[in-house]
Write a protein that holds these residues in place. Structure first.
Motif, short mmCIF file in Angstrom:
data_model
loop_
_atom_site.label_atom_id
_atom_site.label_comp_id
_atom_site.label_asym_id
_atom_site.label_seq_id
_atom_site.Cartn_x
_atom_site.Cartn_y
_atom_site.Cartn_z
N UNK A 178 -129.37 -17.37 45.99
CA UNK A 178 -127.91 -17.52 45.97
C UNK A 178 -127.46 -17.90 47.38
N UNK A 179 -127.64 -19.18 47.72
CA UNK A 179 -127.44 -19.62 49.10
C UNK A 179 -125.98 -19.56 49.53
N UNK A 180 -125.05 -19.84 48.62
CA UNK A 180 -123.64 -19.81 48.99
C UNK A 180 -123.21 -18.41 49.42
N UNK A 181 -123.64 -17.41 48.65
CA UNK A 181 -123.31 -16.03 49.02
C UNK A 181 -124.02 -15.62 50.30
N UNK A 182 -125.22 -16.10 50.48
CA UNK A 182 -125.95 -15.80 51.72
C UNK A 182 -125.18 -16.33 52.92
N UNK A 212 -131.73 -24.95 55.79
CA UNK A 212 -133.01 -25.64 55.59
C UNK A 212 -133.42 -25.56 54.13
N UNK A 213 -133.17 -24.41 53.51
CA UNK A 213 -133.49 -24.23 52.10
C UNK A 213 -132.68 -25.18 51.22
N UNK A 214 -131.43 -25.40 51.59
CA UNK A 214 -130.56 -26.29 50.80
C UNK A 214 -130.81 -27.76 51.09
N UNK A 215 -131.61 -28.02 52.11
CA UNK A 215 -131.91 -29.40 52.48
C UNK A 215 -130.94 -30.00 53.48
N UNK A 216 -129.99 -29.19 53.97
CA UNK A 216 -129.02 -29.68 54.96
C UNK A 216 -129.62 -29.51 56.35
N UNK A 217 -130.48 -30.47 56.74
CA UNK A 217 -131.20 -30.33 58.00
C UNK A 217 -130.29 -30.45 59.21
#
Length: 675
Positions: free
Chosen positions: A620-624, A656-661
């Motif tokens: 849950x990357x947004x909440x993170x 990095x997990x979401x690909x937004x380098x």
């Protein structure tokens, strides 16, 4: 057991870095926990209680209040007789005002007798001055006057007067824990008592000498003295004194697991005898002795019932001048028992009742201990400032009464409070001041354990080693499980800091077992938290989690919010290591709620950071990101550079997990500033 543990630890190859009858008057997830929180409970909270198990009934009443003695026999010299009689009447009223007035009158009588050349009258006046100072709690003035009286009695050949004054000096110095002096006074009194054929005086001196040997832990000599006194009392058909002396003998039996079974039938016999005599004071004393027995046996609920029974007896005996002192002592004992069981509210209720009586009735010898125990209760609940206030009051009063034991008790409390407040140098100073004040195993074990904890915080292995060697040389009372616990726990702390985690786990587990054996919940809570942390260092998160979960309800019952929150953080971290994310999330949310309610910004930042970590691990990357972004400004406001770097690195990991380098690179660059 203690010697075996100490020998194993100390020989570790890599450890190279350090006469009155009386009543009894504490990995990825791992990086998220600031170590300072957890170490407070490994190194900082330790029960310093003087009572350390209840006092035996043989030693308690004199610490509560001194019996009201009858005036000494006087010379008939008319010059001071009238003034002496007036002073004696004031002394008999036994109030603070009357005793202070009696001091003036007895001194006037002394001067009148001296002017008339009546040395016996002068000696009698000095004796009564000593007794009056004693009732007012002025130890040094008491000693000074009795010593002067001895010299005068000796100069006129008054052997009964000299013997009585020497015996009184023995009792006084014994009660002040000046045991070596007391032995000399009693041994000087005994041949005089025998010469004048005063069997009652001889028996009292023998009983007092036995109590003194008991204080010195010279148990064989104590038992021999008590048995001699018992034989004399039996020939005198002194039934009350027989009961009292048997209770003293029982207190010796209670000091060891091997002899403790002998104490129970003896105590029960004395209880029956006291009831047969219709003597409430002795009945209460026998009940208190039984309570001491069950307390030492780990049956604290049974001990509480017996103390409550004693309290009922004392309340029915309200006409006795000592009843209020006995009631105050009973409340103090109940408070201490409840404290050690982790029942803070019950402890405070009873201790405050004891405090009220001790202040109202002016019982300084009781008050100095009640204040210290209140300090312990507040410290165990995490209120260091309130604890220090009580310890300082108790220490001040101990200075006034000259009671070294009470001074040591309160100094150890101040040491624990200082360690809890991260004032390690102050803690060491307090512990080292306390250590030479008493040869009592319970107090020495606590002072030395405190020194080990402080040296562990300072990473001073040499200091810790020296303290543990001193502990090895203590006269061990293996019947006092709580004192044994302090030594075992100190060994575990040393191993945790300077030895392998596996070895620390072994000894902390022994500490938990020892605390449970005596029903010592405060010690059990401390040891379980330490055991959990040791399991973490040994990379055994499952065992760590089990220990933390056992510790949590005990700390909640004690009412220590800081300890409770520390354990919740540890539980959450252990769940993270075990990849148990839902339990971890629930736990960290509890921490967050506490932090918000207590306005603890540091704890709030830690909780948000850890919650963000859970959400990242569960996808849950947004909440993170949201939780990390809430944590980051809190760390900035706290000027916590490590916290800021942690949050920034964690944000980089999420991006990095979401690909937004690009975002990831931006946050890593920001984090570089805090290396």
């Amino acid at each position: 057991m203690i010697s075996k543990l100490l020998n194993v630890f100390l020989n570790y190859a890599n450890f190279t870095k350090r006469t009155a009858f009386a009543f009894p008057k504490k990995n990825a997830a791992r990086r998220n926990l600031p170590r300072a929180i957890a170490t407070k409970f490994i190194f900082g909270i330790a029960s310093a209680s003087l009572v350390c198990g209840l006092f035996s009934a043989a030693t308690a009443q004199r610490r509560t209040v001194r019996p009201r003695p009858k005036p000494a026999a006087r010379s008939q010299s008319s010059a001071g007789e009238k003034t002496f009689d007036e002073a004696a009447a004031l002394f008999g009223e036994n109030t603070k005002d009357s005793l202070e007035a009696a001091l003036i009158k007895f001194d006037e009588a002394r001067q009148l007798y001296a002017q008339s050349g009546d040395k016996k009258g002068e000696a009698d006046s000095l004796t009564m001055l000593g007794r009056t100072y004693s009732n007012l709690g002025y130890a040094e003035d008491t000693v000074k006057n009795f010593v002067a009286a001895v010299a005068l009695y000796r100069s006129v050949g008054d052997k009964p007067g000299e013997a009585s004054a020497l015996s009184n000096l023995g009792g006084l110095t014994r009660d002040l824990s000046r045991y070596d002096e007391a032995v000399k006074f009693y041994q000087a009194a005994l041949p005089l008592m025998r010469e004048i054929k005063d069997k009652n005086g001889e028996a009292k001196a023998l009983n007092g000498l036995g109590e003194t040997y008991l204080g010195l832990k010279r148990l064989d000599e104590a038992l021999a003295s008590f048995n001699q006194a018992l034989a004399l009392y039996k020939t005198l058909d002194a039934k009350k004194e027989v009961i009292r002396t048997n209770l003293n003998i029982g207190s010796i039996y209670s000091t060891s697991e091997a002899t403790r079974p002998n104490a129970l039938p003896l105590y029960n016999q004395q209880l029956a005898a006291a009831r047969q005599l219709g003597n409430p004071t002795l009945e209460g004393a026998a009940l208190q002795s039984l309570a001491y027995f069950y307390d030492q046996s780990g049956e604290k609920q049974k001990a509480i019932e017996l103390v409550k029974n004693a309290l009922t007896v004392y309340r029915k005996n309200s006409k006795d001048p000592l009843s209020q002192a006995q009631i105050a002592f009973s409340f103090d004992t109940l408070g201490y028992l409840y404290y050690r069981m982790g029942e803070r509210e019950n402890a405070l209720t009873n201790l405050e009742a004891a405090l009220d009586i001790a202040k109202r009735e002016d019982y300084p010898f009781t008050l100095q201990y009640v204040l210290g125990t209140l300090g312990e209760v507040y410290l165990s609940a995490g209120n260091g400032a309130k604890a220090v206030e009580f310890f300082n009051q108790g220490l001040s009063l101990a200075g006034q009464t000259g009671t070294k034991r009470a001074a040591a008790y309160n100094l150890i409390g101040l040491g624990n409070a200082a360690l809890f407040g991260n004032k390690t140098a102050d803690a060491l100073r307090f512990y080292n001041q306390a250590l030479p004040l008493s040869n009592d195993f319970a107090l020495q074990s606590r002072a030395l354990a405190g020194i080990v904890r402080a040296d562990a915080v300072l990473n001073d292995s040499n200091g810790a080693l020296q303290a543990l060697r001193q502990a090895q040389n203590l006269t061990v009372n293996d019947g006092n499980f709580e004192s044994v616990f302090e030594i075992v726990n100190a060994v575990a702390v040393g191993r945790s800091q300077f030895d392998s985690p596996q070895n620390a786990v072994q000894v902390f587990a022994e500490a938990v077992s020892t605390a449970r054996k005596s029903g010592y919940k405060i010690g059990e809570a401390r040891a379980l938290l330490s055991l959990g942390l040791a399991y973490e260092k040994a990379n055994n998160p499952q065992k760590a989690l089990e220990s933390f979960n056992q510790a949590l309800p005990i700390w909640r019952k004690i009412g220590n919010a800081l300890a409770e929150t520390t354990i919740l953080v540890e539980i959450g971290n252990s769940n993270l290591v075990l990849n148990q994310y839902q339990p971890a999330l629930e736990t960290f949310n509890q921490v967050l709620t506490f932090a918000q309610n207590s306005n603890d910004q540091s704890l709030r930042a830690l909780a948000l950071n850890n919650i963000g970590f859970v959400y990242w691990k569960t996808g849950d990357n947004n909440r993170a990101i949201d939780n990390y972004n809430q944590a980051l400004p809190l760390y900035e406001n706290l000027n916590d550079r490590q916290g800021q770097r942690r949050a920034l690195v964690n944000l980089a990991l999420v991006y990095e997990t979401t690909g937004d380098k690009k975002k990831a690179k931006e946050y890593r660059k920001k984090a570089e500033r805090f290396k």
